[in-house]
Design an enzyme around this catalytic site. Sequence first.
Site, PDB file in Angstrom:
ATOM      1  N   SER A  35     -15.642   0.365 -16.420  1.00  0.00           N
ATOM      2  CA  SER A  35     -16.846  -0.049 -15.679  1.00  0.00           C
ATOM      3  C   SER A  35     -16.507  -1.003 -14.538  1.00  0.00           C
ATOM      4  O   SER A  35     -17.395  -1.437 -13.812  1.00  0.00           O
ATOM      5  CB  SER A  35     -17.833  -0.730 -16.632  1.00  0.00           C
ATOM      6  OG  SER A  35     -17.210  -1.804 -17.310  1.00  0.00           O
ATOM      7  N   THR A  74     -61.154   4.806   4.179  1.00  0.00           N
ATOM      8  CA  THR A  74     -60.989   5.242   2.797  1.00  0.00           C
ATOM      9  C   THR A  74     -60.747   6.751   2.903  1.00  0.00           C
ATOM     10  O   THR A  74     -61.269   7.389   3.831  1.00  0.00           O
ATOM     11  CB  THR A  74     -62.230   4.970   1.921  1.00  0.00           C
ATOM     12  OG1 THR A  74     -63.333   5.725   2.448  1.00  0.00           O
ATOM     13  CG2 THR A  74     -62.617   3.493   1.908  1.00  0.00           C
ATOM     14  N   HIS A  75     -59.950   7.296   2.022  1.00  0.00           N
ATOM     15  CA  HIS A  75     -59.564   8.718   2.098  1.00  0.00           C
ATOM     16  C   HIS A  75     -58.907   9.054   3.446  1.00  0.00           C
ATOM     17  O   HIS A  75     -58.956  10.209   3.875  1.00  0.00           O
ATOM     18  CB  HIS A  75     -60.770   9.659   1.897  1.00  0.00           C
ATOM     19  CG  HIS A  75     -61.665   9.279   0.762  1.00  0.00           C
ATOM     20  ND1 HIS A  75     -61.522   9.774  -0.513  1.00  0.00           N
ATOM     21  CD2 HIS A  75     -62.716   8.407   0.711  1.00  0.00           C
ATOM     22  CE1 HIS A  75     -62.448   9.254  -1.304  1.00  0.00           C
ATOM     23  NE2 HIS A  75     -63.176   8.414  -0.580  1.00  0.00           N
ATOM     24  N   SER A 121     -34.043  10.108  19.795  1.00  0.00           N
ATOM     25  CA  SER A 121     -33.581  11.407  19.318  1.00  0.00           C
ATOM     26  C   SER A 121     -32.445  11.868  20.222  1.00  0.00           C
ATOM     27  O   SER A 121     -32.444  11.589  21.421  1.00  0.00           O
ATOM     28  CB  SER A 121     -34.735  12.405  19.372  1.00  0.00           C
ATOM     29  OG  SER A 121     -34.237  13.726  19.468  1.00  0.00           O
ATOM     30  N   LYS A 151     -38.581  10.510  22.457  1.00  0.00           N
ATOM     31  CA  LYS A 151     -38.861  10.057  21.093  1.00  0.00           C
ATOM     32  C   LYS A 151     -38.542   8.595  20.866  1.00  0.00           C
ATOM     33  O   LYS A 151     -37.649   8.027  21.476  1.00  0.00           O
ATOM     34  CB  LYS A 151     -38.046  10.895  20.101  1.00  0.00           C
ATOM     35  CG  LYS A 151     -38.479  12.331  20.067  1.00  0.00           C
ATOM     36  CD  LYS A 151     -39.667  12.537  19.182  1.00  0.00           C
ATOM     37  CE  LYS A 151     -39.147  12.724  17.775  1.00  0.00           C
ATOM     38  NZ  LYS A 151     -40.149  13.269  16.902  1.00  0.00           N
ATOM     39  N   ASN A 210     -38.542   6.800  17.241  1.00  0.00           N
ATOM     40  CA  ASN A 210     -38.845   7.027  15.826  1.00  0.00           C
ATOM     41  C   ASN A 210     -38.795   5.737  15.022  1.00  0.00           C
ATOM     42  O   ASN A 210     -37.916   4.899  15.241  1.00  0.00           O
ATOM     43  CB  ASN A 210     -37.838   8.023  15.228  1.00  0.00           C
ATOM     44  CG  ASN A 210     -37.921   9.379  15.912  1.00  0.00           C
ATOM     45  OD1 ASN A 210     -38.994   9.784  16.364  1.00  0.00           O
ATOM     46  ND2 ASN A 210     -36.795  10.056  16.017  1.00  0.00           N
ATOM     47  N   GLU A 261     -39.332   4.522   7.848  1.00  0.00           N
ATOM     48  CA  GLU A 261     -39.167   5.720   7.016  1.00  0.00           C
ATOM     49  C   GLU A 261     -38.150   5.473   5.904  1.00  0.00           C
ATOM     50  O   GLU A 261     -38.299   5.958   4.779  1.00  0.00           O
ATOM     51  CB  GLU A 261     -38.737   6.908   7.888  1.00  0.00           C
ATOM     52  CG  GLU A 261     -39.872   7.379   8.796  1.00  0.00           C
ATOM     53  CD  GLU A 261     -39.406   8.360   9.855  1.00  0.00           C
ATOM     54  OE1 GLU A 261     -38.476   9.133   9.605  1.00  0.00           O
ATOM     55  OE2 GLU A 261     -39.982   8.332  10.965  1.00  0.00           O
ATOM     56  N   TYR A 270     -25.706  -3.196 -30.249  1.00  0.00           N
ATOM     57  CA  TYR A 270     -25.056  -2.747 -29.019  1.00  0.00           C
ATOM     58  C   TYR A 270     -24.522  -1.330 -29.159  1.00  0.00           C
ATOM     59  O   TYR A 270     -23.993  -0.951 -30.205  1.00  0.00           O
ATOM     60  CB  TYR A 270     -23.886  -3.708 -28.670  1.00  0.00           C
ATOM     61  CG  TYR A 270     -23.114  -3.284 -27.430  1.00  0.00           C
ATOM     62  CD1 TYR A 270     -23.518  -3.674 -26.162  1.00  0.00           C
ATOM     63  CD2 TYR A 270     -21.992  -2.459 -27.536  1.00  0.00           C
ATOM     64  CE1 TYR A 270     -22.839  -3.272 -25.025  1.00  0.00           C
ATOM     65  CE2 TYR A 270     -21.298  -2.052 -26.401  1.00  0.00           C
ATOM     66  CZ  TYR A 270     -21.721  -2.459 -25.150  1.00  0.00           C
ATOM     67  OH  TYR A 270     -21.050  -2.057 -24.034  1.00  0.00           O
ATOM     68  N   GLN A 330     -23.609  -0.048 -21.236  1.00  0.00           N
ATOM     69  CA  GLN A 330     -22.827  -0.298 -20.020  1.00  0.00           C
ATOM     70  C   GLN A 330     -23.490   0.366 -18.809  1.00  0.00           C
ATOM     71  O   GLN A 330     -23.272  -0.045 -17.674  1.00  0.00           O
ATOM     72  CB  GLN A 330     -21.408   0.254 -20.229  1.00  0.00           C
ATOM     73  CG  GLN A 330     -20.469   0.048 -19.069  1.00  0.00           C
ATOM     74  CD  GLN A 330     -19.026   0.243 -19.502  1.00  0.00           C
ATOM     75  OE1 GLN A 330     -18.446  -0.613 -20.147  1.00  0.00           O
ATOM     76  NE2 GLN A 330     -18.454   1.399 -19.186  1.00  0.00           N
ATOM     77  N   LYS A 345     -25.912  -1.275 -15.701  1.00  0.00           N
ATOM     78  CA  LYS A 345     -25.539  -2.054 -14.515  1.00  0.00           C
ATOM     79  C   LYS A 345     -25.824  -1.360 -13.194  1.00  0.00           C
ATOM     80  O   LYS A 345     -26.415  -1.961 -12.290  1.00  0.00           O
ATOM     81  CB  LYS A 345     -24.062  -2.432 -14.597  1.00  0.00           C
ATOM     82  CG  LYS A 345     -23.852  -3.408 -15.715  1.00  0.00           C
ATOM     83  CD  LYS A 345     -22.441  -3.809 -15.928  1.00  0.00           C
ATOM     84  CE  LYS A 345     -22.393  -4.526 -17.267  1.00  0.00           C
ATOM     85  NZ  LYS A 345     -22.830  -3.648 -18.399  1.00  0.00           N
TER      86      LYS A 345
HETATM   87  N1  ARG Z   1     -18.306  -3.323 -20.325  1.00  0.00           N
HETATM   88  C1  ARG Z   1     -19.138  -3.474 -21.484  1.00  0.00           C
HETATM   89  C2  ARG Z   1     -20.609  -3.329 -21.051  1.00  0.00           C
HETATM   90  O1  ARG Z   1     -20.859  -3.441 -19.905  1.00  0.00           O
HETATM   91  C3  ARG Z   1     -18.915  -4.798 -22.103  1.00  0.00           C
HETATM   92  C4  ARG Z   1     -19.295  -4.876 -23.553  1.00  0.00           C
HETATM   93  C5  ARG Z   1     -18.325  -4.083 -24.363  1.00  0.00           C
HETATM   94  N2  ARG Z   1     -18.578  -4.205 -25.753  1.00  0.00           N
HETATM   95  C6  ARG Z   1     -18.040  -3.431 -26.659  1.00  0.00           C
HETATM   96  N3  ARG Z   1     -18.356  -3.647 -27.891  1.00  0.00           N
HETATM   97  N4  ARG Z   1     -17.232  -2.452 -26.348  1.00  0.00           N
HETATM   98  O2  ARG Z   1     -21.463  -3.087 -21.846  1.00  0.00           O
END
Ligand code: ARG
Length: 490
Positions: A54, A186-187, A308, A314, A316, A321, A348, A353, A356
């Site tokens: 990760s 409205t609308h 453009s 143009k 834009n 957008e 967990y 993971q 993120k």
């Molecule tokens: N890189 C892991 C995560 O983002 C860290 C936690 C890992 N924990 C484990 N028991 N393998 O979740």
Amino acid sequence: MVPSVCLGLPSGAILLYGRAMTRNDETKGAAANPLWGGRFAEGPSEIMERINASVSFDHRLALHDIAGSRAHADMLAAQGIITDADNAAIQDGLARIAQEVAAGEFRFDPALEDVHMNVEARLKDLIGEPAGRLHTGRSRNDQVATDMRLWLRDTQDAVAAGLQDLLVALLDQAQAHAATVMPGFTHLQPAQPVTFGHHLLAYVEMFGRDCGRLADARLRLNESPLGAAALAGTSFPIDRDMTAGALGFDRPTANSMDSVSDRDFCLEFLAAGAIIGVHLSRLAEELVLWTSPAYGLVRLPDGLTTGSSIMPQKRNADAAELVRGKAGRVVGSLVSLLTMLKGLPMTYGKDMQEDKEPVFDAAETLMLTIPATTAMIAGLTVDKDKMRAMTSQGFLTATDLADWLVRAKGLPFREAHHVTGSLVKAAEDAGCDLADLSLETMQAVDPRIDASVYDVLTVEASVSSRTSFGGTAPDRVAQAVKQARARFLT
Ligand code: ARG
């Protein structure tokens, strides 16, 4: 020292992808992971390493990870769990790693999986044996939950600060255009006259509530999971209040299993972010409409529009957008994370993971779309004549006429509505606005009408009459701007 927000890879940071991506099964005999490989005869296969790693994205947590580790080591020393000498070596090493990260010199190695193990391995390089004592009484499970909360707290604060700038830009324009009349819809059908300032204050309310949502989420986010360890707590005599205090949390989280297994603080950020994205997108859509020649109500500065490559005429509103388009990413991030979490048993799972990238992407998107919107609002110029001219289409004062029949002539509203409908028909047939109908024509529809009706048929009279709390009367709008500054600006 943790920077206020750490979104991207520091310039020059090095990611050692090459090795992990090109290695093949010949490397199956690779050494086991030095941090957890005690019971493994050989290292992970190339595909295991690739799916597991990760660090290509969680490197963003490095400075917050180090801050968490420093607080943990100080606490371990204060509790007599490690020696002061070991703590001093750990603190020195971690301070140096923080400098390397901030300078973009830290070498993140995907073979070491994640940011936590990269930092710890580097600490071992730098200080040797005491590095191995840092992980006493904690797990990567409480460590990563702590890092995410710390990172998100800073990021949420930066998003909230961006919203404050946007509110200021909207309020300044609303103040300048408290009496600038335009059609209200409205609308998407012309409905009643409003002022441009009043229209902008609608967005002030939306973004003001968004600030409130972030502040509210922050209260629940600001508890420390550190010390929950893997899932059950620890037998070491740790002091969770001490680490919570050192990291600026209000208190430690109350249940170790919940601490490592929920990401609802991420969901709350993404939900608030998705709503912000939707609000930004609606405003962006209006900017696209208003700047198109068909409306021509507003002009954006050259620096915020594009031309453009083939059509020289143009101009834009690409930034608007993109603000509209990028809202989808934030909504998508929320759905990703909800879906990832919904089937997970306590506690967990490595699925987590996957929390993120959606959070990082949503934050990066908002940190782009909010200031882009602020720049457009601050920089726009209004074509007041065009706005005024547009109010003469669509019989915008028809409601004022019906209200006048009720107020001045005592008609029941339903009857007044009917009479006004006939007058609109007469104006439509004559190809003119209500105010241009002659008194004879009006009296032919209803003989009770007299010349004082013309007082209510101008758009200025219409907006000025709407003095109810929250209404569009220019005096009300000017007052509402002042009140909104006090309510929403921190
Ligand atoms: N890189 C892991 C995560 O983002 C860290 C936690 C890992 N924990 C484990 N028991 N393998 O979740």
